[in-house]
Design a protein around this motif. Structure first.
Motif, PDB file in Angstrom:
ATOM      1  N   SER A 131       3.557  31.208 -14.526  1.00  0.00           N
ATOM      2  CA  SER A 131       5.002  31.193 -14.290  1.00  0.00           C
ATOM      3  C   SER A 131       5.328  32.001 -13.036  1.00  0.00           C
ATOM      4  O   SER A 131       4.470  32.723 -12.528  1.00  0.00           O
ATOM      5  CB  SER A 131       5.739  31.841 -15.469  1.00  0.00           C
ATOM      6  OG  SER A 131       5.410  31.237 -16.685  1.00  0.00           O
ATOM      7  N   HIS A 228      12.568  29.500 -19.748  1.00  0.00           N
ATOM      8  CA  HIS A 228      12.550  30.868 -20.302  1.00  0.00           C
ATOM      9  C   HIS A 228      13.950  31.392 -20.078  1.00  0.00           C
ATOM     10  O   HIS A 228      14.379  31.531 -18.930  1.00  0.00           O
ATOM     11  CB  HIS A 228      11.505  31.727 -19.584  1.00  0.00           C
ATOM     12  CG  HIS A 228      11.594  33.182 -19.943  1.00  0.00           C
ATOM     13  ND1 HIS A 228      11.126  33.677 -21.141  1.00  0.00           N
ATOM     14  CD2 HIS A 228      12.111  34.239 -19.277  1.00  0.00           C
ATOM     15  CE1 HIS A 228      11.352  34.984 -21.190  1.00  0.00           C
ATOM     16  NE2 HIS A 228      11.949  35.346 -20.077  1.00  0.00           N
ATOM     17  N   GLY A 305       5.914  38.205 -24.959  1.00  0.00           N
ATOM     18  CA  GLY A 305       5.290  39.400 -24.412  1.00  0.00           C
ATOM     19  C   GLY A 305       5.590  40.559 -25.347  1.00  0.00           C
ATOM     20  O   GLY A 305       4.777  40.993 -26.163  1.00  0.00           O
ATOM     21  N   ARG A 342      12.258  52.110 -18.527  1.00  0.00           N
ATOM     22  CA  ARG A 342      13.245  51.280 -19.219  1.00  0.00           C
ATOM     23  C   ARG A 342      14.570  52.007 -19.512  1.00  0.00           C
ATOM     24  O   ARG A 342      15.636  51.418 -19.312  1.00  0.00           O
ATOM     25  CB  ARG A 342      12.666  50.686 -20.513  1.00  0.00           C
ATOM     26  CG  ARG A 342      11.400  49.842 -20.262  1.00  0.00           C
ATOM     27  CD  ARG A 342      10.979  49.028 -21.472  1.00  0.00           C
ATOM     28  NE  ARG A 342      11.892  47.928 -21.705  1.00  0.00           N
ATOM     29  CZ  ARG A 342      12.839  47.914 -22.586  1.00  0.00           C
ATOM     30  NH1 ARG A 342      13.002  48.940 -23.403  1.00  0.00           N
ATOM     31  NH2 ARG A 342      13.653  46.889 -22.692  1.00  0.00           N
TER      32      ARG A 342
END
Ligand code: LLP
Length: 454
Positions: A131, A228, A305, A342
């Motif tokens: 991808s 996606h 994932g 994150r």
């Protein structure tokens, strides 16, 4: 956008772990209840003791948890013609990829580097999909050379390059068209990929012209369509919506003469990051999407994932200092935004719990911050947690996905070590970067030269 990211849970992180042993890969040891202090276990390993041995900051992954996550998804897909291609970007540690290979899980890769890792770990090329919106010619060559299952192309320009490279190599490239179903999913804006303004995929009405080009070119074999729509999506509805709009395109392409085999729905399955979030209902998702793929007679491919590794991993950090500046109380730890970005980048909530829970410790409200010189360097803001002391080791939970893979050496901080756990045993699976290795990248006496004459 409604941000499930910054929403605060109604229960404390410690309560979340106590209420859901193993949901976050960890549990407090039962037998310790009278000992004054309860050890946090990952599988059968006490994480505080592990940190003393492997030092901090260190990522720790429980392979049994990875296995359970694979089992849950496989159960939801049981009986269907379906394949799982793990999104390597979530966690590219060899030990994790090796486990995927051993379990018959394929790979979704987005670079030549990830291709090399997947192949080295023993993932069969026939189970690999490629991808990404910007594949380089040399990366396309490598994919063609390995004969991977599908290059998921994202533009007409890219399709032309794939065709040219396949022609030059005397091969036939297996391609899927990545379509953008223009669907809005409830997630952080950076993680939504299926909107009209996103850089990903091609609009639905571009599918037919691109399919025609494939059908006319002997070096292209159109094997499927892909999409996606984003990441960390709990709700099955946007998945169902995108399956339906893709199904219409499948009919359209078949009418043109395309013999499609694969229906790649991408990844995006959510995991709980807080004690009051329930895991995604995979059975409900599967019940909704499986019939559509089955009716079309296509093999369903998914590219999870986070779902497979997110809650299998923690980041261990040690408390350096506790400080109180009057307005706020800070717990300064030895891990930082360079190790786990994150919270800083997406406002993401990661539970943080002590690896040794002292009985009767009172809760205080603190900011958990790292040593990096930015106000944005934090793991948690205004978090209620049991009072900690310098030297204590904390576990930042749900760090198995997009933790180590997004790390950097900002502030000249070497990359963390990574450890895998199986039962009562552990193994370092990625060594901590040494300061020497980090410094060695610099050319300390650069030699200037002129460009070659043209
Ligand atoms: N397939 C494609 C084409 C993707 O772009 C992605 C993720 C996945 C599969 C896997 O998505 P998952 O199942 O893990 O949600 N760094 C962000 C996540 C970025 C995801 C990018 N694409 C984070 O830390 O939340």
């Amino acid at each position: 956008m409604a941000g499930s990211f910054a929403d605060k849970p109604r229960i404390s992180d410690v309560q979340g772990v106590l209420a859901h042993p193993d949901r976050f890969g960890v549990r407090y040891r039962d037998g310790d209840a009278d000992a004054g202090c309860r050890e946090l276990l990952l599988d059968a390993i006490p994480l505080g003791a592990l940190a003393d041995v492997v030092k901090t900051p260190t990522y720790v992954y429980g392979l049994a948890h990875v296995d359970r996550a694979i089992d849950d998804l496989a159960a939801a897909l049981r009986g269907a013609d379906a394949g799982i291609c793990y999104a390597v970007k979530a966690n590219d540690t060899h030990a994790v990829l090796r486990r995927m290979a051993d379990r018959g899980v394929g790979a979704d890769i987005v670079s030549g580097g990830e291709l090399a890792r997947a192949v080295r770990a023993g993932i069969a090329p026939d189970d690999i999909v490629f991808s990404g919106v910007g594949k380089r010619p040399d990366e396309i060559d490598a994919a063609l050379g390995h004969g991977i299952a599908s290059i998921n192309v994202e533009s007409g320009a890219e399709l032309a390059v794939v065709a040219a490279r396949a022609r030059a190599a005397g091969l036939r490239a297996r391609v899927s068209l990545r379509l953008n179903p223009e669907i809005s999913a409830d997630t952080h804006p950076y993680l939504a990929t299926g909107l009209a303004e996103a850089k990903f995929g091609v609009p639905l009405d571009a599918a037919a012209p691109l399919a025609k080009r494939c059908l006319e070119d002997p070096h292209l074999e159109l094997v499927g369509i892909a999409c996606h729509i984003g990441s960390q999506i709990f709700d099955a509805d946007p998945f169902v919506e995108s399956v339906r709009s893709l199904a219409r395109v499948v009919e359209e392409l078949r009418a043109l003469g395309a013999s499609l085999r694969r229906f790649d729905l991408g990844g995006g399955f959510a995991i709980p990051y807080t004690g009051d979030q329930a895991p995604m209902d995979l059975d409900a998702w599967a019940a909704a999407v499986r019939p559509v793929a089955a009716d079309l007679g296509l093999r369903l491919i998914v590219e999870p994932g986070r779902l497979l590794v997110g809650n299998a991993g923690v980041l261990l950090v040690r408390v350096l200092y506790c400080k109180d500046n009057g307005a706020r109380r800070f717990v300064v730890v030895d891990g930082a935004m360079n190790d786990l970005i994150r919270p800083s980048l997406y406002d993401a909530y990661h539970m943080i719990v002590p690896t040794r829970l002292r009985q009767g410790a009172k809760d205080v409200t603190v900011d958990v911050v790292g040593p990096v010189c930015e106000t944005g360097d934090f793991f948690a803001l205004e978090r209620s947690m049991p009072e900690v002391r310098p030297g204590d080791v904390l576990a930042v939970l749900s760090a198995g996905a997009y933790g180590a893979t997004m790390a950097s050496t900002y502030n000249t901080r070497p990359l963390s070590a990574e450890v895998v756990v199986e039962g009562e045993r552990f193994a370092v699976c990625r060594r901590r970067q040494t300061l020497e290795a980090l410094l060695a990248r610099d050319v300390v006496d650069p030699v200037f030269e002129a460009l070659p004459a043209t």
